[in-house]
Design a protein around this motif. Structure first.
Motif, short mmCIF file in Angstrom:
data_model
loop_
_atom_site.label_atom_id
_atom_site.label_comp_id
_atom_site.label_asym_id
_atom_site.label_seq_id
_atom_site.Cartn_x
_atom_site.Cartn_y
_atom_site.Cartn_z
N UNK A 262 -6.31 8.14 -3.74
CA UNK A 262 -4.66 8.53 -3.24
C UNK A 262 -3.61 7.63 -2.76
N UNK A 263 -2.59 7.89 -3.05
CA UNK A 263 -1.32 7.76 -3.20
C UNK A 263 -0.81 7.44 -1.72
N UNK A 264 -0.79 6.89 -1.08
CA UNK A 264 -0.23 6.84 -0.06
C UNK A 264 -0.96 6.34 1.11
N UNK A 265 -2.71 6.10 0.48
CA UNK A 265 -3.62 4.73 1.46
C UNK A 265 -3.12 3.32 2.03
N UNK A 266 -3.87 3.22 2.91
CA UNK A 266 -3.15 1.51 3.21
C UNK A 266 -4.56 1.19 3.50
N UNK A 267 -4.49 -0.55 3.49
CA UNK A 267 -5.58 -1.12 3.53
C UNK A 267 -5.16 -1.92 3.90
N UNK A 268 -5.71 -2.83 5.20
CA UNK A 268 -5.44 -4.01 5.45
C UNK A 268 -6.19 -5.22 4.88
N UNK A 269 -5.33 -6.83 4.20
CA UNK A 269 -6.65 -8.12 3.81
C UNK A 269 -6.17 -9.06 4.88
N UNK B 147 -2.11 -11.88 7.83
CA UNK B 147 -2.97 -10.50 7.85
C UNK B 147 -1.64 -9.79 6.46
N UNK B 148 -2.68 -9.09 5.66
CA UNK B 148 -1.21 -8.86 5.19
C UNK B 148 -1.51 -7.00 4.67
N UNK B 149 -0.27 -6.03 4.95
CA UNK B 149 -0.53 -4.55 4.90
C UNK B 149 -0.22 -4.68 3.16
N UNK B 150 -1.11 -3.38 2.59
CA UNK B 150 -0.97 -2.86 1.31
C UNK B 150 -0.84 -1.56 1.17
N UNK B 151 0.11 -0.94 0.77
CA UNK B 151 0.39 0.39 0.61
C UNK B 151 0.53 0.75 -0.70
N UNK B 152 -0.63 1.84 -1.20
CA UNK B 152 -0.46 2.40 -2.23
C UNK B 152 0.57 3.10 -2.52
N UNK B 153 1.42 3.02 -3.67
CA UNK B 153 2.93 3.33 -3.50
C UNK B 153 2.35 4.30 -4.24
N UNK B 154 2.12 4.28 -5.44
CA UNK B 154 1.44 5.20 -6.38
C UNK B 154 0.30 5.65 -7.19
N UNK B 155 0.38 5.96 -7.86
CA UNK B 155 -0.86 5.88 -8.82
C UNK B 155 -0.68 6.46 -10.17
N UNK B 156 -0.99 6.45 -11.09
CA UNK B 156 -0.45 7.38 -12.31
C UNK B 156 -0.93 6.75 -13.63
#
Length: 380
Positions: free
Chosen positions: A92-99, A108-117
């Motif tokens: 889902x859009x808005x999901x957050x992951x840590x890499x 540490x990197x924050x990964x934000x899913x800004x959009x899924x299209x």
């Protein structure tokens, strides 16, 4: 977490930000939803860029995704990053992951899913659309030591500045970010076959390290920084750029007219007793309902493209062997010869036709209506 069932192809817009550093270091990436987390790791490595010389992990919803150290995973919560896709873990859009990269320096990197299209035929995947600032130097101590490193660089009178500059190779610009350079790295990565990424079926000439090993960790550590010999030749930027340009034109046309499937290097076809992976291939929809999720593609393609550089031994050998097998199987081939600025078109049962730099390549009966100038492809 169960794997998500396959659906229509998607494009993810990701913002990757290095945590706890100001001003922020970040990249906005376009990535296919079916990208494995292992390949996503390499995409981030290429985009920042890092050197890929340390371990990594993704943290999502309490699960850790990484690769085995050869002794199995440490807990029941650990998952194999090669076996899960971005769509599996972040549907889902808005999901957050840590890499997390480098368990010592702990970047540490924050990964934000800004959009899924829905995936567009014009999408170049993976690619970077924007970013700011350079990644810190490898092995520089993490976010705690990085400000001190920058302070030393800014102070010409710092006693250890000379040693630091020597360690950095003479220069380091924390504000540097080159979008074209970043996308060139990503184009090279896109050309690496999935067999290499997953350490399965690696041909001998694609040995990634100066020693033989069955341990995937030895293959993944240093994939970008330790490519040696023939692998470096095979991943030449010139070859990668031509492949990307041809793939873009063919895939866009096929998608626009809903003609079937286009595969790039990494998709493996079984042709008789031979297994091969053309640089680009096309299969008409009426011959195959869907591409398999895993394993080999069980039929020969309708069209295959090979890109050859005779001065690169492994590329020349692979292309020659692929073409022989394809011709035996009566597959139409486009043999790209950048050094001659030519493309040789071989249609089964007909004499080969050589197209020169000022000619036009057409799709014939395989891709009716397709047309592109040879110069457009070879100027890539």
């Amino acid at each position: 977490m169960s794997k998500r069932k396959s659906s229509a192809p998607t494009t993810y817009v990701l913002k990757v930000t290095l945590k706890d550093i100001a001003p922020p270091i970040w990249r906005r990436l376009l990535v296919a939803g079916d990208t494995s987390l292992l390949r996503l790791h390499l995409i981030i490595q290429a985009a920042m860029p890092w050197d890929n010389t340390h371990l990594f992990s993704f943290m999502i919803n309490g699960y850790e995704y990484s690769v085995s150290n050869g002794e199995g995973f440490e807990s029941a919560a650990d998952r194999n990053a090669a076996q899960y896709t971005l769509a599996d873990v972040a549907p889902n859009s808005g999901a957050k992951l840590t890499y997390l990269y480098d368990f010592g320096d702990s970047w540490e990197h924050n990964i934000q899913v800004e959009e899924i299209r829905p995936r567009l035929s014009t999408d170049v995947l993976p690619s970077c659309v924007k970013g700011k600032r350079n990644a810190p130097p490898e092995d520089s101590g993490g976010v705690w030591a990085y400000p001190e490193l920058l302070a030393t660089l800014r102070n010409p009178k710092a006693p250890d500045r000379r040693d630091l500059m020597e360690w950095l190779g003479g220069s380091f610009d924390p504000e540097h970010f080159d979008l074209a350079e970043t996308n060139a790295y990503l184009a090279e990565l896109a050309a690496i076959p999935e067999q290499v990424i997953l350490s399965k079926g690696i041909p001998p000439e694609f040995s990634l390290m100066p020693f033989e090993t069955d341990n995937p960790m030895h293959l993944f550590e240093g994939l970008m920084s330790s490519l040696v010999g023939e692998v470096r030749e095979w991943l030449s930027p010139r070859r990668s750029q031509i492949q990307v340009e041809m793939l873009r034109h063919i895939a866009n046309f096929v998608a626009e007219h809903d003609l079937g499937f286009v595969t790039a290097a990494g998709a493996v076809y079984e042709i008789g007793d031979t297994e091969l992976s053309p640089a680009i291939a096309f299969i008409a929809r009426e011959r195959l309902a869907a591409l398999p999720d895993k394993g080999f593609i069980p039929i020969v393609p309708d069209l295959a493209v090979e890109i050859e550089f005779p001065d690169l031994p492994s590329v020349h050998k692979e292309s020659t062997e692929n073409l022989k097998a394809l011709h035996r199987a009566e597959v139409t081939t486009w043999h790209v010869l950048p050094h001659k600025r030519q493309i040789k078109v071989q249609v089964p049962g007909k004499r080969a036709k050589t197209l020169n730099f000022n000619d036009t390549l057409d799709g014939g009966s395989i891709l009716p209506g397709f047309s592109v100038a040879v110069a457009t492809l070879l100027k890539a």
